[in-house]
Design a protein around this motif. Structure first.
Motif, PDB file in Angstrom:
ATOM      1  N   GLU A 187      15.982  53.207 -43.590  1.00  0.00           N
ATOM      2  CA  GLU A 187      16.087  54.449 -44.536  1.00  0.00           C
ATOM      3  C   GLU A 187      15.400  55.634 -43.988  1.00  0.00           C
ATOM      4  O   GLU A 187      14.264  55.698 -43.291  1.00  0.00           O
ATOM      5  N   ALA A 188      16.143  56.813 -43.431  1.00  0.00           N
ATOM      6  CA  ALA A 188      15.650  57.846 -42.810  1.00  0.00           C
ATOM      7  C   ALA A 188      15.152  58.991 -43.505  1.00  0.00           C
ATOM      8  O   ALA A 188      15.884  59.660 -44.301  1.00  0.00           O
ATOM      9  N   TRP A 189      13.814  59.253 -43.407  1.00  0.00           N
ATOM     10  CA  TRP A 189      13.196  60.504 -44.075  1.00  0.00           C
ATOM     11  C   TRP A 189      13.191  61.440 -42.777  1.00  0.00           C
ATOM     12  O   TRP A 189      13.253  61.382 -41.609  1.00  0.00           O
ATOM     13  N   SER A 190      13.389  63.002 -43.294  1.00  0.00           N
ATOM     14  CA  SER A 190      13.738  63.974 -42.222  1.00  0.00           C
ATOM     15  C   SER A 190      14.742  63.861 -41.631  1.00  0.00           C
ATOM     16  O   SER A 190      15.054  63.773 -40.339  1.00  0.00           O
ATOM     17  N   PRO A 191      16.071  63.291 -41.989  1.00  0.00           N
ATOM     18  CA  PRO A 191      17.197  63.051 -41.376  1.00  0.00           C
ATOM     19  C   PRO A 191      17.797  64.093 -40.483  1.00  0.00           C
ATOM     20  O   PRO A 191      18.688  63.901 -39.750  1.00  0.00           O
ATOM     21  N   LEU A 192      17.445  65.241 -40.745  1.00  0.00           N
ATOM     22  CA  LEU A 192      17.880  66.479 -40.239  1.00  0.00           C
ATOM     23  C   LEU A 192      16.808  67.163 -39.253  1.00  0.00           C
ATOM     24  O   LEU A 192      17.008  68.129 -38.877  1.00  0.00           O
ATOM     25  N   ALA A 193      15.710  66.443 -39.167  1.00  0.00           N
ATOM     26  CA  ALA A 193      14.733  66.775 -38.167  1.00  0.00           C
ATOM     27  C   ALA A 193      14.188  68.112 -38.681  1.00  0.00           C
ATOM     28  O   ALA A 193      13.717  69.156 -38.003  1.00  0.00           O
ATOM     29  N   GLN A 194      14.023  68.373 -40.137  1.00  0.00           N
ATOM     30  CA  GLN A 194      13.727  69.670 -40.866  1.00  0.00           C
ATOM     31  C   GLN A 194      14.387  70.622 -40.017  1.00  0.00           C
ATOM     32  O   GLN A 194      13.850  71.933 -40.017  1.00  0.00           O
ATOM     33  N   GLY A 195      15.597  70.584 -39.837  1.00  0.00           N
ATOM     34  CA  GLY A 195      16.507  71.694 -39.479  1.00  0.00           C
ATOM     35  C   GLY A 195      16.464  71.835 -37.940  1.00  0.00           C
ATOM     36  O   GLY A 195      17.141  72.921 -37.343  1.00  0.00           O
ATOM     37  N   ALA A 196      15.528  71.368 -37.284  1.00  0.00           N
ATOM     38  CA  ALA A 196      15.367  71.367 -35.755  1.00  0.00           C
ATOM     39  C   ALA A 196      16.589  71.205 -34.889  1.00  0.00           C
ATOM     40  O   ALA A 196      16.659  71.694 -33.748  1.00  0.00           O
ATOM     41  N   MET A 197      17.695  70.172 -35.315  1.00  0.00           N
ATOM     42  CA  MET A 197      18.590  70.029 -34.705  1.00  0.00           C
ATOM     43  C   MET A 197      19.764  70.507 -35.027  1.00  0.00           C
ATOM     44  O   MET A 197      21.083  70.127 -34.468  1.00  0.00           O
ATOM     45  N   LEU A 198      19.751  71.703 -35.926  1.00  0.00           N
ATOM     46  CA  LEU A 198      20.991  72.085 -36.448  1.00  0.00           C
ATOM     47  C   LEU A 198      21.676  73.270 -35.307  1.00  0.00           C
ATOM     48  O   LEU A 198      22.831  73.680 -35.594  1.00  0.00           O
ATOM     49  N   THR A 199      20.828  73.617 -34.473  1.00  0.00           N
ATOM     50  CA  THR A 199      21.500  74.459 -33.219  1.00  0.00           C
ATOM     51  C   THR A 199      21.411  73.775 -32.206  1.00  0.00           C
ATOM     52  O   THR A 199      22.085  74.312 -30.963  1.00  0.00           O
ATOM     53  N   ASP A 200      21.601  72.260 -32.049  1.00  0.00           N
ATOM     54  CA  ASP A 200      22.007  71.751 -30.746  1.00  0.00           C
ATOM     55  C   ASP A 200      23.491  71.721 -30.320  1.00  0.00           C
ATOM     56  O   ASP A 200      24.361  71.572 -31.395  1.00  0.00           O
ATOM     57  N   GLU A 201      23.530  71.986 -29.142  1.00  0.00           N
ATOM     58  CA  GLU A 201      25.137  72.427 -28.497  1.00  0.00           C
ATOM     59  C   GLU A 201      25.765  71.050 -28.838  1.00  0.00           C
ATOM     60  O   GLU A 201      27.141  71.267 -29.439  1.00  0.00           O
ATOM     61  N   THR A 202      25.422  70.086 -28.543  1.00  0.00           N
ATOM     62  CA  THR A 202      26.264  68.787 -28.736  1.00  0.00           C
ATOM     63  C   THR A 202      26.738  68.753 -30.240  1.00  0.00           C
ATOM     64  O   THR A 202      27.747  68.423 -30.668  1.00  0.00           O
ATOM     65  N   ILE A 203      25.597  68.577 -31.214  1.00  0.00           N
ATOM     66  CA  ILE A 203      26.010  68.677 -32.515  1.00  0.00           C
ATOM     67  C   ILE A 203      27.086  69.888 -32.985  1.00  0.00           C
ATOM     68  O   ILE A 203      27.883  69.586 -33.666  1.00  0.00           O
ATOM     69  N   LEU A 204      26.922  71.071 -32.487  1.00  0.00           N
ATOM     70  CA  LEU A 204      27.675  72.211 -32.944  1.00  0.00           C
ATOM     71  C   LEU A 204      28.928  71.851 -32.485  1.00  0.00           C
ATOM     72  O   LEU A 204      29.965  72.386 -33.113  1.00  0.00           O
ATOM     73  N   ALA A 205      29.251  71.341 -31.369  1.00  0.00           N
ATOM     74  CA  ALA A 205      30.504  70.922 -30.727  1.00  0.00           C
ATOM     75  C   ALA A 205      31.339  70.129 -31.594  1.00  0.00           C
ATOM     76  O   ALA A 205      32.376  70.173 -31.917  1.00  0.00           O
TER      77      ALA A 205
END
Length: 276
Positions: A187-205
């Motif tokens: 089970e993943a806690w902090s599954p979004l890295a507390q928002g730190a990964m939301l601007t990653d270029e790979t994720i955004l693409a």
């Protein structure tokens, strides 16, 4: 929006929703409204902990929801100050009282705190509570492979869950491998890295390709890799969006590109930091 939440079967046969709502760092006075909003959006699994200081707020939302208890899946956790056999039994009863519940669906040892050498004693208390049907499933949080091995060797019940920090930048592969070896669900806690990964270029693409948000892409990645997730938000639109994960599917190449983002970059403390 599609909100049919899939379940994962734990190693004791209990069905757990694969997407839950977390309340880490939500003040108690804001928790009731946040949980009420989550329940309204369709969440039925709520994850709290004694150390969060908001079990009362969760309990109030549950009581006011009108949702039948057997439709809910409620998790709480034992804090390190309460490690030890008798201490665990007392802490569990106090959590139940704060939540206003007769039983928990899942109860976790929050941290191993290895210097205390008490997590095995606490586990034996959890086994007792499980045998008494006060908990439907028991598990751990932030346990590394060595902690799991020691616990399993000394007990009769294998943890159903190991809840650890896990997101694209910190994929905890050794822990996942140990969990898989023993039939423990990750089970993943902090599954979004507390928002730190939301601007990653790979994720955004990938998000643009699917007309989804970056958060939805990351959460979908977790789901397709077989993990339980407990995203947190107090914003109604985000609470709803974090559950809207079932109208698209990531390709194998997209999953691999997110896997490649692993940097072992921690956003939280190492489990051994809480060692005594």
């Amino acid at each position: 929006m599609t909100t049919a939440i899939p379940t994962i079967t734990l190693n004791n046969g209990v069905e757990m929703p694969q997407v839950g709502f977390g309340v880490f760092q939500v003040p108690n006075e804001e928790t009731t409204a946040a949980v009420a909003e989550a329940l309204k959006a369709g969440y039925r699994s709520i994850d709290t902990a004694a150390i969060y200081g908001n079990e009362e707020g969760v309990g109030k939302a549950l009581a006011e929801s009108g949702i039948a208890r057997d439709e809910l899946f409620i998790t709480s956790k034992l804090w390190i100050a309460d490690l030890g056999y008798e201490e665990t039994l007392k802490a569990f009863d106090e959590s139940l009282q704060r939540l206003g519940l007769d039983y928990l669906d899942l109860y976790l040892i929050h941290w191993p705190a290895p210097a205390k050498e008490l997590y095995v004693d606490s586990w034996k208390a959890l086994e007792k509570l499980y045998a008494e049907k006060k908990i439907r499933a028991i598990g751990v949080s932030n346990f590394q492979p060595a902690h799991l091995e020691k616990l399993i060797e000394a007990s009769s019940i294998v943890p159903a869950i190991n809840q650890v920090e896990l997101h694209p930048a910190l994929q905890n592969r050794e822990v996942i491998a140990a969990n898989t070896k023993h039939g423990i669900v990750t089970e993943a806690w902090s599954p979004l890295a507390q928002g730190a990964m939301l601007t990653d270029e790979t994720i955004l693409a990938i998000a643009e390709a699917h007309k989804a948000t970056a958060a939805q892409v990351i959460l979908r990645w977790h789901l397709q890799e077989g993990r339980v997730i407990i995203p947190k938000s107090v914003t109604p639109s985000r609470i709803a969006a974090n559950l809207d994960l079932f109208g698209f599917e990531l390709t194998s190449d997209e999953l691999a590109s997110i896997d490649a983002l692993d940097r072992d970059g921690r956003t939280g403390p190492h489990p051994d930091q809480f060692n005594g």
